[in-house]
Design an enzyme around this catalytic site. Structure first.
Site, PDB file in Angstrom:
ATOM      1  N   CYS A   2     -14.310  17.344  -7.631  1.00  0.00           N
ATOM      2  CA  CYS A   2     -15.374  17.305  -8.649  1.00  0.00           C
ATOM      3  C   CYS A   2     -16.526  16.365  -8.280  1.00  0.00           C
ATOM      4  CB  CYS A   2     -14.795  16.903 -10.009  1.00  0.00           C
ATOM      5  SG  CYS A   2     -14.238  15.182 -10.041  1.00  0.00           S
ATOM      6  N   CYS A  34       1.973 -22.726  15.727  1.00  0.00           N
ATOM      7  CA  CYS A  34       0.656 -22.321  16.244  1.00  0.00           C
ATOM      8  C   CYS A  34      -0.147 -21.559  15.178  1.00  0.00           C
ATOM      9  CB  CYS A  34       0.790 -21.495  17.515  1.00  0.00           C
ATOM     10  SG  CYS A  34       1.711 -19.968  17.297  1.00  0.00           S
ATOM     11  N   HIS A  69       1.676 -15.060  19.328  1.00  0.00           N
ATOM     12  CA  HIS A  69       1.241 -16.452  19.479  1.00  0.00           C
ATOM     13  C   HIS A  69      -0.211 -16.533  19.023  1.00  0.00           C
ATOM     14  CE1 HIS A  69       0.785 -20.459  20.954  1.00  0.00           C
ATOM     15  NE2 HIS A  69      -0.191 -20.091  21.781  1.00  0.00           N
ATOM     16  N   CYS A  91     -10.441  15.129 -12.983  1.00  0.00           N
ATOM     17  CA  CYS A  91      -9.650  16.359 -12.759  1.00  0.00           C
ATOM     18  C   CYS A  91      -8.282  16.277 -13.444  1.00  0.00           C
ATOM     19  CB  CYS A  91      -9.421  16.588 -11.273  1.00  0.00           C
ATOM     20  SG  CYS A  91     -10.926  16.792 -10.303  1.00  0.00           S
ATOM     21  N   CYS A 147      -7.396  11.586  -9.791  1.00  0.00           N
ATOM     22  CA  CYS A 147      -8.765  11.641 -10.315  1.00  0.00           C
ATOM     23  C   CYS A 147      -8.716  11.769 -11.835  1.00  0.00           C
ATOM     24  CB  CYS A 147      -9.513  12.825  -9.703  1.00  0.00           C
ATOM     25  SG  CYS A 147     -11.157  13.056 -10.403  1.00  0.00           S
TER      26      CYS A 147
END
Length: 255
Positions: A173, A32, A235, A220, A217
Protein backbone atom coordinates in the site's frame (compact mmCIF):
# COMPACT_ATOMS: atom_id res chain seq x y z
CA UNK A 1 60.09 0.45 28.11
CA UNK A 2 61.89 -0.17 24.79
CA UNK A 3 58.58 0.19 22.92
CA UNK A 4 57.78 3.47 24.66
CA UNK A 5 61.15 5.06 23.95
CA UNK A 6 60.99 3.84 20.32
CA UNK A 7 57.61 5.61 19.98
CA UNK A 8 59.05 8.82 21.46
CA UNK A 9 62.03 8.69 19.07
CA UNK A 10 59.74 7.99 16.10
CA UNK A 11 57.54 11.03 16.81
CA UNK A 12 60.55 13.19 17.66
CA UNK A 13 60.86 15.77 20.49
CA UNK A 14 60.00 18.72 18.19
CA UNK A 15 56.86 17.05 16.84
CA UNK A 16 55.63 15.58 20.15
CA UNK A 17 52.33 17.35 21.01
CA UNK A 18 52.56 19.63 24.05
CA UNK A 19 50.70 18.32 27.16
CA UNK A 20 49.85 15.02 25.42
CA UNK A 21 50.67 11.55 26.78
CA UNK A 22 50.62 8.25 24.92
CA UNK A 23 50.36 5.49 27.55
CA UNK A 24 49.58 1.83 27.06
CA UNK A 25 47.31 0.04 29.54
CA UNK A 26 48.22 -3.22 31.31
CA UNK A 27 46.00 -6.20 30.43
CA UNK A 28 44.55 -7.89 33.56
CA UNK A 29 43.54 -11.13 31.84
CA UNK A 30 41.52 -10.60 28.63
CA UNK A 31 40.76 -6.94 29.45
CA UNK A 32 41.72 -5.67 25.97
CA UNK A 33 37.98 -4.98 25.35
CA UNK A 34 38.15 -2.49 28.22
CA UNK A 35 41.58 -1.04 27.40
CA UNK A 36 40.69 -0.30 23.77
CA UNK A 37 37.46 1.50 24.74
CA UNK A 38 39.26 3.52 27.45
CA UNK A 39 41.87 4.67 24.91
CA UNK A 40 39.22 5.66 22.36
CA UNK A 41 37.37 7.66 25.04
CA UNK A 42 40.57 9.28 26.39
CA UNK A 43 41.36 10.60 22.90
CA UNK A 44 37.84 11.94 22.46
CA UNK A 45 38.85 15.40 23.65
CA UNK A 46 35.43 16.77 24.78
CA UNK A 47 34.84 13.60 26.82
CA UNK A 48 38.31 13.68 28.38
CA UNK A 49 37.92 17.35 29.36
CA UNK A 50 34.55 16.67 31.08
CA UNK A 51 35.97 13.67 32.98
CA UNK A 52 39.02 15.66 34.14
CA UNK A 53 36.74 18.56 35.18
CA UNK A 54 34.66 16.04 37.19
CA UNK A 55 37.87 14.91 38.93
CA UNK A 56 38.51 18.49 40.15
CA UNK A 57 35.05 18.71 41.83
CA UNK A 58 34.71 18.01 45.60
CA UNK A 59 35.43 14.35 46.40
CA UNK A 60 32.54 12.03 45.59
CA UNK A 61 32.03 8.48 46.90
CA UNK A 62 33.79 5.91 44.75
CA UNK A 63 31.99 4.97 41.53
CA UNK A 64 32.94 3.85 38.04
CA UNK A 65 33.11 7.53 37.08
CA UNK A 66 35.47 8.53 39.95
CA UNK A 67 37.73 5.58 39.01
CA UNK A 68 37.69 6.65 35.35
CA UNK A 69 38.46 10.25 36.37
CA UNK A 70 41.40 9.03 38.52
CA UNK A 71 42.75 6.99 35.59
CA UNK A 72 42.43 9.88 33.09
CA UNK A 73 44.02 12.25 35.62
CA UNK A 74 46.86 9.79 36.18
CA UNK A 75 47.59 9.66 32.41
CA UNK A 76 47.22 13.43 31.91
CA UNK A 77 49.60 14.34 34.76
CA UNK A 78 52.43 11.88 34.01
CA UNK A 79 55.92 13.42 33.93
CA UNK A 80 56.90 11.14 31.03
CA UNK A 81 55.27 11.49 27.62
CA UNK A 82 55.08 7.74 26.94
CA UNK A 83 54.83 4.62 29.10
CA UNK A 84 52.41 2.08 30.57
CA UNK A 85 49.76 2.43 33.29
CA UNK A 86 47.86 -0.36 35.09
CA UNK A 87 44.12 0.55 35.21
CA UNK A 88 43.76 -1.78 38.22
CA UNK A 89 41.39 0.38 40.32
CA UNK A 90 39.04 0.88 37.35
CA UNK A 91 38.96 -2.86 36.47
CA UNK A 92 38.38 -3.80 40.14
CA UNK A 93 35.44 -1.38 40.35
CA UNK A 94 34.02 -2.60 37.01
CA UNK A 95 34.13 -6.23 38.19
CA UNK A 96 32.50 -5.26 41.49
CA UNK A 97 29.66 -3.35 39.77
CA UNK A 98 28.73 -5.72 36.96
CA UNK A 99 28.93 -9.52 37.13
CA UNK A 100 29.06 -9.67 33.30
CA UNK A 101 32.64 -8.33 33.51
CA UNK A 102 33.57 -10.11 36.77
CA UNK A 103 35.71 -12.83 35.17
CA UNK A 104 38.82 -13.34 33.09
CA UNK A 105 36.98 -14.02 29.84
CA UNK A 106 37.01 -11.90 26.71
CA UNK A 107 33.99 -9.54 26.62
CA UNK A 108 32.31 -7.54 23.89
CA UNK A 109 33.86 -4.04 23.61
CA UNK A 110 30.59 -2.65 22.27
CA UNK A 111 28.63 -3.94 25.27
CA UNK A 112 31.24 -2.47 27.59
CA UNK A 113 31.16 0.94 25.84
CA UNK A 114 27.36 1.01 26.13
CA UNK A 115 27.46 0.00 29.79
CA UNK A 116 30.13 2.58 30.66
CA UNK A 117 28.44 5.53 28.92
CA UNK A 118 25.01 4.67 30.34
CA UNK A 119 26.44 4.19 33.86
CA UNK A 120 28.21 7.58 33.72
CA UNK A 121 25.00 9.26 32.50
CA UNK A 122 23.03 7.59 35.35
CA UNK A 123 25.59 8.77 37.94
CA UNK A 124 25.44 12.36 36.64
CA UNK A 125 21.62 12.37 36.57
CA UNK A 126 21.45 10.95 40.11
CA UNK A 127 23.88 13.61 41.37
CA UNK A 128 21.83 16.34 39.71
CA UNK A 129 18.67 14.95 41.33
CA UNK A 130 20.36 14.98 44.75
CA UNK A 131 21.49 18.58 44.24
CA UNK A 132 17.93 19.61 43.33
CA UNK A 133 16.56 17.87 46.42
CA UNK A 134 19.12 19.58 48.63
CA UNK A 135 17.94 22.94 47.30
CA UNK A 136 14.72 22.74 49.34
CA UNK A 137 12.01 25.35 48.94
CA UNK A 138 11.44 27.88 51.81
CA UNK A 139 8.40 25.94 53.10
CA UNK A 140 10.50 22.78 53.44
CA UNK A 141 8.94 21.00 50.46
CA UNK A 142 11.14 19.43 47.83
CA UNK A 143 10.77 20.88 44.34
CA UNK A 144 8.72 18.20 42.56
CA UNK A 145 8.33 20.15 39.35
CA UNK A 146 10.57 17.89 37.27
CA UNK A 147 9.93 14.60 39.08
CA UNK A 148 7.79 13.07 36.33
CA UNK A 149 9.66 14.44 33.32
CA UNK A 150 12.56 12.65 31.68
CA UNK A 151 15.93 13.62 33.19
CA UNK A 152 17.82 16.45 31.51
CA UNK A 153 20.52 15.28 29.11
CA UNK A 154 24.02 15.06 30.59
CA UNK A 155 27.34 15.87 28.91
CA UNK A 156 27.50 12.20 27.87
CA UNK A 157 24.36 12.79 25.78
CA UNK A 158 25.61 16.15 24.51
CA UNK A 159 28.82 14.54 23.20
CA UNK A 160 27.56 11.17 21.91
CA UNK A 161 23.78 11.08 21.50
CA UNK A 162 22.09 11.21 18.13
CA UNK A 163 18.69 10.21 16.77
CA UNK A 164 18.24 7.47 14.22
CA UNK A 165 15.08 7.42 12.09
CA UNK A 166 14.01 4.00 10.77
CA UNK A 167 11.49 4.21 7.94
CA UNK A 168 9.55 1.18 6.73
CA UNK A 169 7.55 1.36 3.47
CA UNK A 170 4.89 -1.28 2.82
CA UNK A 171 5.36 -2.67 -0.72
CA UNK A 172 1.62 -3.31 -1.03
CA UNK A 173 0.00 0.00 0.00
CA UNK A 174 3.11 2.26 -0.05
CA UNK A 175 2.39 3.51 3.51
CA UNK A 176 5.55 4.69 5.28
CA UNK A 177 5.84 4.27 9.06
CA UNK A 178 8.76 5.90 10.80
CA UNK A 179 10.29 5.40 14.23
CA UNK A 180 12.87 7.59 15.98
CA UNK A 181 15.42 6.02 18.33
CA UNK A 182 18.11 7.75 20.37
CA UNK A 183 21.57 6.19 20.22
CA UNK A 184 24.96 6.67 21.87
CA UNK A 185 26.83 4.59 19.29
CA UNK A 186 26.27 2.95 15.91
CA UNK A 187 27.47 -0.54 14.95
CA UNK A 188 28.91 0.02 11.50
CA UNK A 189 30.40 -2.72 9.30
CA UNK A 190 33.92 -1.61 8.40
CA UNK A 191 35.31 -2.70 5.05
CA UNK A 192 38.98 -2.55 4.20
CA UNK A 193 40.26 0.35 2.07
CA UNK A 194 37.05 2.37 2.29
CA UNK A 195 36.03 5.56 4.07
CA UNK A 196 33.83 6.12 7.12
CA UNK A 197 31.35 7.84 4.76
CA UNK A 198 31.19 4.67 2.63
CA UNK A 199 30.62 2.51 5.74
CA UNK A 200 27.84 4.81 6.99
CA UNK A 201 26.20 4.66 3.55
CA UNK A 202 26.18 0.87 3.86
CA UNK A 203 24.69 1.20 7.34
CA UNK A 204 21.71 3.17 6.01
CA UNK A 205 21.07 0.95 2.98
CA UNK A 206 17.53 -0.22 2.23
CA UNK A 207 16.83 -3.79 3.34
CA UNK A 208 13.87 -5.90 2.14
CA UNK A 209 11.85 -7.62 4.89
CA UNK A 210 10.46 -10.86 3.48
CA UNK A 211 9.56 -14.51 4.29
CA UNK A 212 9.57 -14.95 8.11
CA UNK A 213 10.77 -11.34 8.58
CA UNK A 214 7.70 -9.77 6.95
CA UNK A 215 6.51 -6.54 8.51
CA UNK A 216 3.01 -6.12 10.03
CA UNK A 217 1.42 -3.21 8.13
CA UNK A 218 -1.25 -1.38 10.18
CA UNK A 219 -2.87 -0.13 6.96
CA UNK A 220 -3.13 -3.58 5.28
CA UNK A 221 -3.78 -5.26 8.67
CA UNK A 222 -1.54 -8.15 7.68
CA UNK A 223 2.11 -9.08 7.32
CA UNK A 224 3.58 -7.74 4.09
CA UNK A 225 6.92 -7.53 2.35
CA UNK A 226 8.48 -4.16 3.07
CA UNK A 227 11.62 -2.08 2.59
CA UNK A 228 13.37 -1.19 5.81
CA UNK A 229 15.70 1.82 5.71
CA UNK A 230 18.12 2.07 8.58
CA UNK A 231 20.59 0.19 10.20
CA UNK A 232 32.67 -11.14 16.49
CA UNK A 233 34.54 -11.23 19.27
CA UNK A 234 38.37 -11.38 19.14
CA UNK A 235 41.31 -9.32 20.33
CA UNK A 236 40.51 -5.61 20.60
CA UNK A 237 42.84 -2.74 19.77
CA UNK A 238 42.16 0.99 19.46
CA UNK A 239 43.35 3.21 16.62
CA UNK A 240 43.10 6.90 17.43
CA UNK A 241 43.99 10.17 15.75
CA UNK A 242 45.73 12.65 18.05
CA UNK A 243 47.19 15.97 16.84
CA UNK A 244 47.46 14.61 13.25
CA UNK A 245 49.24 11.43 14.44
CA UNK A 246 47.59 8.04 13.99
CA UNK A 247 48.36 5.75 16.94
CA UNK A 248 47.66 2.08 17.54
CA UNK A 249 46.99 1.10 21.17
CA UNK A 250 47.31 -2.66 21.74
CA UNK A 251 47.06 -3.00 25.56
CA UNK A 252 50.53 -1.98 26.86
CA UNK A 253 52.00 -1.49 23.36
CA UNK A 254 51.62 1.85 21.59
CA UNK A 255 52.83 2.29 18.02
Amino acid sequence: GANASALEKEIGPEQFPVNEHYFGLVNFGNTCYCNSVLQALYFCRPFREKVLAYKSQPRKKESLLTCLADLFHSIATQKKKVGVIPPKKFITRLRKENELFDNYMQQDAHEFLNYLLNTIADILQEERKQEKQNGRLPNGNIDNENNNSTPDPTWVHEIFQGTLTNETRCLTCETISSKDEDFLDLSVDVEQNTSITHCLRGFSNTETLCSEYKYYCEECRSKQEAHKRGPNRGHYIAIVKSHDFWLLFDDDIVE
